[in-house]
Scaffold this motif. Structure first.
Motif, PDB file in Angstrom:
ATOM      1  N   TRP A 498       6.832  -3.853   1.329  1.00 51.93           N
ATOM      2  CA  TRP A 498       5.888  -3.945   0.681  1.00 51.93           C
ATOM      3  C   TRP A 498       4.811  -4.577   1.608  1.00 51.93           C
ATOM      4  O   TRP A 498       3.948  -3.878   1.793  1.00 51.93           O
ATOM      5  CB  TRP A 498       6.217  -5.202  -0.363  1.00 51.93           C
ATOM      6  N   LEU A 499       5.228  -5.966   2.094  1.00 48.17           N
ATOM      7  CA  LEU A 499       4.400  -6.299   3.581  1.00 48.17           C
ATOM      8  C   LEU A 499       3.987  -5.421   4.614  1.00 48.17           C
ATOM      9  O   LEU A 499       2.881  -5.496   5.095  1.00 48.17           O
ATOM     10  CB  LEU A 499       5.280  -7.631   3.595  1.00 48.17           C
ATOM     11  N   GLN A 500       5.119  -5.005   4.841  1.00 48.88           N
ATOM     12  CA  GLN A 500       4.765  -4.061   6.427  1.00 48.88           C
ATOM     13  C   GLN A 500       4.178  -2.817   5.971  1.00 48.88           C
ATOM     14  O   GLN A 500       3.384  -2.683   6.668  1.00 48.88           O
ATOM     15  CB  GLN A 500       6.686  -3.724   6.804  1.00 48.88           C
ATOM     16  N   VAL A 501       4.869  -2.221   4.783  1.00 44.72           N
ATOM     17  CA  VAL A 501       4.663  -0.796   4.587  1.00 44.72           C
ATOM     18  C   VAL A 501       2.724  -1.062   3.881  1.00 44.72           C
ATOM     19  O   VAL A 501       2.129  -0.234   4.792  1.00 44.72           O
ATOM     20  CB  VAL A 501       5.189   0.051   3.641  1.00 44.72           C
ATOM     21  N   GLN A 502       2.633  -1.859   3.563  1.00 45.77           N
ATOM     22  CA  GLN A 502       1.157  -1.588   2.325  1.00 45.77           C
ATOM     23  C   GLN A 502       0.459  -2.796   2.815  1.00 45.77           C
ATOM     24  O   GLN A 502      -0.847  -2.422   2.503  1.00 45.77           O
ATOM     25  CB  GLN A 502       1.356  -1.809   0.944  1.00 45.77           C
ATOM     26  N   GLU A 503       0.670  -3.627   3.545  1.00 43.72           N
ATOM     27  CA  GLU A 503       0.538  -4.677   3.709  1.00 43.72           C
ATOM     28  C   GLU A 503      -0.255  -5.018   4.917  1.00 43.72           C
ATOM     29  O   GLU A 503      -1.104  -5.887   5.822  1.00 43.72           O
ATOM     30  CB  GLU A 503       0.347  -6.363   3.439  1.00 43.72           C
ATOM     31  N   GLY A 504       0.561  -4.692   6.139  1.00 39.35           N
ATOM     32  CA  GLY A 504       0.016  -4.603   7.724  1.00 39.35           C
ATOM     33  C   GLY A 504       0.809  -5.768   8.265  1.00 39.35           C
ATOM     34  O   GLY A 504       0.215  -6.306   9.443  1.00 39.35           O
ATOM     35  N   VAL A 505       2.176  -6.614   7.459  1.00 30.27           N
ATOM     36  CA  VAL A 505       2.291  -7.437   8.167  1.00 30.27           C
ATOM     37  C   VAL A 505       3.693  -7.067   8.791  1.00 30.27           C
ATOM     38  O   VAL A 505       4.218  -7.138   8.072  1.00 30.27           O
ATOM     39  CB  VAL A 505       3.092  -8.467   6.703  1.00 30.27           C
ATOM     40  N   THR A 506       3.578  -6.771   9.771  1.00 27.40           N
ATOM     41  CA  THR A 506       4.305  -5.980  10.423  1.00 27.40           C
ATOM     42  C   THR A 506       5.203  -6.540  10.960  1.00 27.40           C
ATOM     43  O   THR A 506       6.799  -6.716  11.120  1.00 27.40           O
ATOM     44  CB  THR A 506       4.121  -5.062  11.230  1.00 27.40           C
TER      45      THR A 506
END
Length: 599
Positions: A498-506
Motif C-alpha cells: 500500500w505504501l509503495q503503490v498508493q502512497e509513493g513511499v518507495t
C-alpha cells in the motif's frame, strides 16, 4: 507472634505442578503426581486456634517468620494467550518456562479473521518491601481450589480491634498501614542480636491510594519520632482482651510489641498523628524480605560507594547489584554506612529499594512466569500477618485489584518532615517539623496527589502534539522498515504494498516479525528523521503518542531508516490509527437545546 510451625508444603516445588494442557493451551495445576500421594498440600501444623481461626499457639517446629506485610492471592492458570500465527492446541507444546515465539508472517492477501485475544490471568501482583515489610497480591482461579485453600491456610491474621474503618471500599481512597517489625523470629535471625525482644514498629509506611486510583503516596514514619500513643484495646495471642494504657511523648516504634501492644495500637497511633484512619494493616518480619526477594529473582540496587556495615552485615562494592535473601535484608537494615548514618538515611535507602522492587514485580519477566508467580504466592502468604478483615485470598485479591490500578510512575515516596529533638543534648530522637508536617498530612487526607498526575498528563499530551508539527519530507524520501508486532498475519506485507503503490513511499521494506508484540503501533525514528516521521505519520494516520523519538536502524540497502511496528491495534493498510478530534464538516449535526428551522 511466634515464628514457629505454620508448616510447609511437601518437598515439591509448586512451580513443577503446573502442566500445559494440550487441549486448551493453558497451564493447569496438577496436584496428584503419577505415584500415589496426597493431593492436598501438607498441613501447617497442629495446635490451638486463635479467635480469628488462625493458629496462634502450640505451633509446629518449622522455623519461619509469621509477621509479614506480604499478601498473596492464590494461583491462576497463567499461560500466555496464543497470538495470531501461534501453534494451535495439539501442536508441540512450549515449555512452561518459555514464552511463545512471535507470530509467523503470512503471505499478503491471506488475512483471516482477527482472533479474539484471551484475557491475561493471574497477572495482578503488587508487592511492598520496606525494611522488613512486603506484601504480594495474586489472583486466584477455581481450577486450583486445593492450592487456593493451601494459600489461605498460610495466612496469619489478627484483629484490628476496631481501630480501622472496617475495610476498604472501591468508591473512596484506600489507606493501608505497612509495618516492618525488628522481632528476631524465624530461621537464621538470632544472629542479629536482641533475639528475645518483643519487637518494635521498626519500619512504618502509610500507603494512600487516591480515590480515582490514578496515583498513590507512601509516607515513611521515622521510628524515633516522638509522639503520643493512645490507649489501646487489644486482643492478645491467647484470645483475651486487654486495654493497654497510652504513653505520652515516647518513640513511635514503641507502638508495636512493647507492653503487649498489637498492630492495632500502631493503627491508632497513626490516626492520632496524621488524622488518617487506616483501612487495613500488614506486618512483616525479617524473613519476609529474605523469602520474597528470592521468590522474585532478586532486586536491582546501585551503590555510589563501597559499603561494609558490620551491624547489618552488608558487604557490597560500589556499582550495580542484584540482591536477595540475607543480602537483601542486610541492605534494607543498613544505616551506619549511608547518608548521615541514621534512621532517616536508612529510610531513603528503603524507598529506593521499594521502587526497584515495584519495577521488578511489574516487569514481564515476573508477570509472565508461572513459576515466579507461584513462588511469590507461597512466599507472600507465609510471610504475612494481616488484619482479620483481609484474612483470605479472595479478600486480598479484591484489595490487590484496587492497588494494581495506579501506574508506578505516579507513586510518590515521602518522609514525614522532622527536626532533631530540641530537648536532647545528644541527638537520638526527632520531632515533627511544623508547619510542613501538618501540611503534608492535610494533602494526603484531602487526596491531593504528590505527583501532579493531571499536570503531568497535560505536559505529555503537549509534547506528543509537538512531534506532529514541523516540515514534512516528500513521501519518496521516507525510508522505513516495517515489522509485524502483533497485527494480523500478513499485515506488514500488505502495508508495504500500500505504501509503495498508493502512497509513493518507495524506500520501504518488510522486515518480518518484531521480537516482542506491542499493544499499539509505533514509529521509532532518529534525530535526523523527524521530517520523514511526520510525513509517514500523516500518511498512516498516526498520533503523536505513536511517534517515538529514538534511533534509526540500517536497512537492507545499508542506509539509515525508521522502524514502523504494527501493533495489535492495527486494523489494515490505509485505516487511520487516530480518532478525529473534530466532527468532519460534511456531517449534519444538531443539538437538542437549539431550535432548528426546516430548510
Amino acid at each position: 507472634m511466634d515464628a514457629q510451625g505454620r508448616g510447609r508444603a511437601d518437598d515439591i516445588d509448586p512451580a513443577d505442578q503446573w502442566v500445559l494442557n494440550p487441549n486448551t493451551g493453558e497451564y493447569e495445576l496438577r496436584l496428584a503426581p503419577s505415584a500415589a500421594q496426597s493431593s492436598v498440600p501438607g498441613p501447617r501444623g497442629s495446635g490451638g486456634r486463635g479467635t480469628n481461626g488462625r493458629s496462634t499457639t502450640g505451633r509446629g517446629t518449622n522455623g519461619r517468620g509469621t509477621t509479614g506485610a506480604a499478601g498473596a492471592a492464590g494461583a491462576r492458570r497463567a499461560a500466555p494467550a496464543r497470538r495470531p500465527g501461534a501453534a494451535a492446541p495439539g501442536d508441540e507444546a512450549p515449555s512452561p518456562r518459555r514464552r511463545a515465539g512471535a507470530p509467523a508472517e503470512a503471505a499478503a492477501g491471506r488475512r483471516g479473521r482477527r482472533p479474539v485475544p484471551k484475557k491475561a490471568k493471574g497477572k495482578k501482583v503488587l508487592m511492598w518491601t520496606g525494611g522488613s515489610l512486603a506484601f504480594v497480591l495474586i489472583g486466584a482461579s477455581g481450577a486450583a481450589y486445593l492450592y487456593y485453600e493451601h494459600l489461605n491456610n498460610n495466612i496469619t491474621s489478627v484483629s484490628d480491634d476496631g481501630a480501622g474503618t472496617g475495610g476498604f471500599s472501591k468508591d473512596r481512597a484506600i489507606n493501608i498501614l505497612l509495618i516492618g517489625t525488628d522481632k528476631r523470629t524465624g530461621k537464621g535471625n538470632e544472629g542479629y542480636g536482641d533475639k528475645n525482644s518483643a519487637g518494635h514498629a521498626d519500619t512504618t509506611l502509610v500507603l494512600h491510594v487516591s480515590k480515582d486510583r490514578s496515583n498513590a503516596t507512601v509516607l515513611s514514619i521515622p521510628r524515633d519520632l516522638i509522639t503520643d500513643i493512645p490507649d489501646c484495646p487489644t486482643t492478645q495471642e491467647d484470645g483475651t482482651e486487654k486495654v493497654i494504657p497510652g504513653k505520652q511523648r515516647t518513640r513511635f516504634n514503641e507502638s508495636l510489641g512493647q507492653e503487649d501492644r498489637t498492630p492495632s495500637c500502631t493503627m491508632r497511633t497513626i490516626t492520632e498523628l496524621t488524622g488518617l484512619k487506616m483501612d487495613h494493616f500488614m506486618v512483616a518480619d525479617f524473613n519476609a524480605v529474605k523469602t520474597l526477594t528470592s521468590a522474585v529473582g532478586g532486586v536491582d540496587v546501585c551503590l555510589a560507594k563501597d559499603i561494609k556495615d558490620k551491624d547489618s552485615k552488608l558487604d557490597l562494592p560500589k556499582g550495580e547489584h542484584t540482591i536477595e535473601g540475607e543480602e537483601a535484608l542486610a541492605f534494607v537494615r543498613t544505616r551506619h554506612s549511608v547518608g548521615f548514618g541514621g534512621d532517616l538515611s536508612r529510610i531513603e535507602l528503603q524507598q529506593q529499594f521499594l521502587g526497584s522492587m515495584m519495577r521488578k514485580l511489574k516487569s514481564n519477566d515476573t508477570l509472565t512466569s508461572p513459576s515466579k508467580m507461584i513462588k511469590l504466592a507461597e512466599a507472600g502468604t507465609k510471610a504475612l500477618t494481616v488484619d482479620s478483615k483481609i484474612s483470605t485470598i479472595k479478600k486480598l485479591a479484591d484489595l490487590g485489584a484496587e492497588l494494581g490500578k495506579f501506574d508506578t510512575k505516579n507513586l510518590t515516596f515521602a518522609t514525614v518532615p522532622v527536626d532533631d529533638n530540641p530537648a536532647e543534648k545528644v541527638k537520638a530522637t526527632v520531632v515533627l517539623k511544623e508547619p510542613q508536617a501538618q501540611q503534608l498530612f492535610a494533602m494526603v487526607r484531602d487526596d491531593v496527589s504528590l505527583t501532579d498526575v493531571k499536570q503531568q498528563k497535560k505536559k505529555e499530551k503537549a509534547a506528543e502534539a509537538a512531534r506532529l508539527k514541523g516540515t514534512k519530507a516528500p513521501a519518496s524520501e521516507v525510508r522505513v522498515r516495517i515489522l509485524n508486532g502483533g497485527a494480523v498475519a500478513g499485515s506488514a506485507q500488505e502495508t508495504l504494498s500500500w505504501l509503495q503503490v498508493q502512497e509513493g513511499v518507495t524506500k520501504s521494506e518488510n522486515a518480518g516479525n518484531a521480537e516482542q508484540p506491542l499493544a499499539k503501533t509505533t514509529l521509532e525514528y532518529g534525530p535526523d528523521e523527524a521530517d520523514q516521521a511526520r510525513r509517514l505519520a500523516e500518511i498512516m494516520g498516526l498520533s503523536g503518542a505513536a511517534m517515538k523519538p529514538g534511533k534509526s536502524v540500517t536497512n537492507s540497502q545499508g542506509v539509515p531508516a525508521m522502524t514502523l511496528t504494527l501493533g495489535k491495534d492495527f486494523e489494515g493498510a490505509g485505516v487511520p490509527l487516530t480518532t478525529p478530534a473534530k466532527v468532519p464538516e460534511a456531517v449534519q449535526k444538531a443539538t437538542a437545546d437549539k431550535v432548528e428551522c426546516a430548510k
